[in-house]
Write an enzyme that holds these catalytic residues in place. Structure first.
Site, mmCIF file in Angstrom:
data_model
loop_
_atom_site.group_PDB
_atom_site.id
_atom_site.type_symbol
_atom_site.label_atom_id
_atom_site.label_comp_id
_atom_site.label_asym_id
_atom_site.label_seq_id
_atom_site.Cartn_x
_atom_site.Cartn_y
_atom_site.Cartn_z
ATOM 1 N N SER A 76 0.832 -1.204 0.000
ATOM 2 C CA SER A 76 0.000 0.000 0.000
ATOM 3 C C SER A 76 0.870 1.259 0.000
ATOM 4 O O SER A 76 2.052 1.213 0.368
ATOM 5 C CB SER A 76 -0.911 -0.001 1.230
ATOM 6 O OG SER A 76 -1.679 -1.181 1.271
HETATM 7 C C1 LIG Z 1 -3.141 -4.168 -0.323
HETATM 8 S S1 LIG Z 1 -2.517 -5.798 -0.126
HETATM 9 C C2 LIG Z 1 -1.944 -5.788 1.558
HETATM 10 C C3 LIG Z 1 -0.744 -4.951 1.785
HETATM 11 C C4 LIG Z 1 0.098 -5.476 2.930
HETATM 12 N N1 LIG Z 1 -0.496 -5.235 4.219
HETATM 13 C C5 LIG Z 1 1.520 -4.992 2.858
HETATM 14 O O1 LIG Z 1 2.040 -4.459 3.842
HETATM 15 O O2 LIG Z 1 2.131 -5.188 1.813
HETATM 16 C C6 LIG Z 1 -3.989 -6.799 0.110
HETATM 17 C C7 LIG Z 1 -3.676 -8.274 0.310
HETATM 18 O O3 LIG Z 1 -4.809 -8.859 0.942
HETATM 19 C C8 LIG Z 1 -4.952 -10.161 0.437
HETATM 20 N N2 LIG Z 1 -6.339 -10.567 0.743
HETATM 21 C C9 LIG Z 1 -7.482 -10.064 0.198
HETATM 22 N N3 LIG Z 1 -8.562 -10.649 0.763
HETATM 23 C C10 LIG Z 1 -8.069 -11.520 1.701
HETATM 24 C C11 LIG Z 1 -8.690 -12.418 2.600
HETATM 25 N N4 LIG Z 1 -10.020 -12.563 2.682
HETATM 26 N N5 LIG Z 1 -7.893 -13.159 3.424
HETATM 27 C C12 LIG Z 1 -6.547 -13.047 3.359
HETATM 28 N N6 LIG Z 1 -5.899 -12.216 2.501
HETATM 29 C C13 LIG Z 1 -6.661 -11.459 1.683
HETATM 30 C C14 LIG Z 1 -4.619 -10.029 -1.041
HETATM 31 O O4 LIG Z 1 -4.262 -11.293 -1.600
HETATM 32 C C15 LIG Z 1 -3.458 -9.050 -0.970
HETATM 33 O O5 LIG Z 1 -2.224 -9.725 -0.893
#
Ligand SMILES: C[S@@+](CC[C@H](N)C(=O)[O-])C[C@H]1O[C@@H](n2cnc3c(N)ncnc32)[C@H](O)[C@@H]1O
Length: 162
Positions: free
Chosen positions: A58
């Site tokens: 992000s």
């Molecule tokens: C914006 S990224 C997160 C950024 C992260 N916190 C970082 O520091 O890089 C969103 C992530 O959430 C994961 N994701 C989306 N829905 C999810 C769920 N229900 N359970 C687990 N992971 C999920 C996606 O695969 C993606 O890798």
């Protein structure tokens, strides 16, 4: 990167400022230049077969704002939904310190595995779970803080205490 986070002049809290200066973001986005890694934008790290982004680091300002709102204290047990690159989990690990714990869950196995490798390379004490964050991580509950860094329909039933 940190100096550019608050152009309005509002300062970050000392803890968030120190964590963001200590954790190297480029380790979590190894395929882009240092300029991109420490720039103001999100960095897409994984795409699906059609080229649609499925995971990213992000934007630093978003990360900082969420950490400020989360008000993490030393010793807290924190759950993050959406490990992505692992960068935010590494920041959380700095904020909770050695007496706290950070668990992060990610439903894309390749993304979870890359996050685990980056975090362990830095020596960050974070448990990376492969699974659906919608179900929480009952085996690690309860939590003092839960942060969702992914799209969410609802925030009920994650097994947290607050
Ligand atoms: C914006 S990224 C997160 C950024 C992260 N916190 C970082 O520091 O890089 C969103 C992530 O959430 C994961 N994701 C989306 N829905 C999810 C769920 N229900 N359970 C687990 N992971 C999920 C996606 O695969 C993606 O890798």
């Amino acid at each position: 990167m940190v100096d550019g986070l608050r152009p309005s002049g509002a300062a970050l809290s000392g803890q968030v400022d120190a964590a963001m200066r200590a954790v190297p973001r480029h380790v979590f986005v190894p395929d882009v230049s240092l300029e991109r890694a420490y720039g103001p934008d999100p960095v897409v790290t994984h795409r699906d077969g059609d080229g649609v982004p499925v995971s990213s680091a992000s934007a630093p300002a978003t990360v900082a704002g969420m950490l400020e709102d989360l008000d993490v204290r030393p010793g807290h047990r924190v759950l993050e939904i959406g490990a992505g690159t692992g960068y935010n989990a590494a920041l959380l690990a700095r904020l909770v310190g050695p007496t706290g714990s950070v668990t992060t869950i990610e439903y894309d196995e390749a993304v979870a595995s890359a996050a685990r490798a980056a975090l362990s390379g830095l020596g960050a004490a974070v448990t990376v779970v492969h699974g659906d964050g919608m179900l929480g991580v009952p085996g690690q509950a309860t939590f003092d803080r839960i942060v969702v860094t992914a799209g969410a329909w609802d925030v009920q039933g994650l097994g947290g205490s607050s």
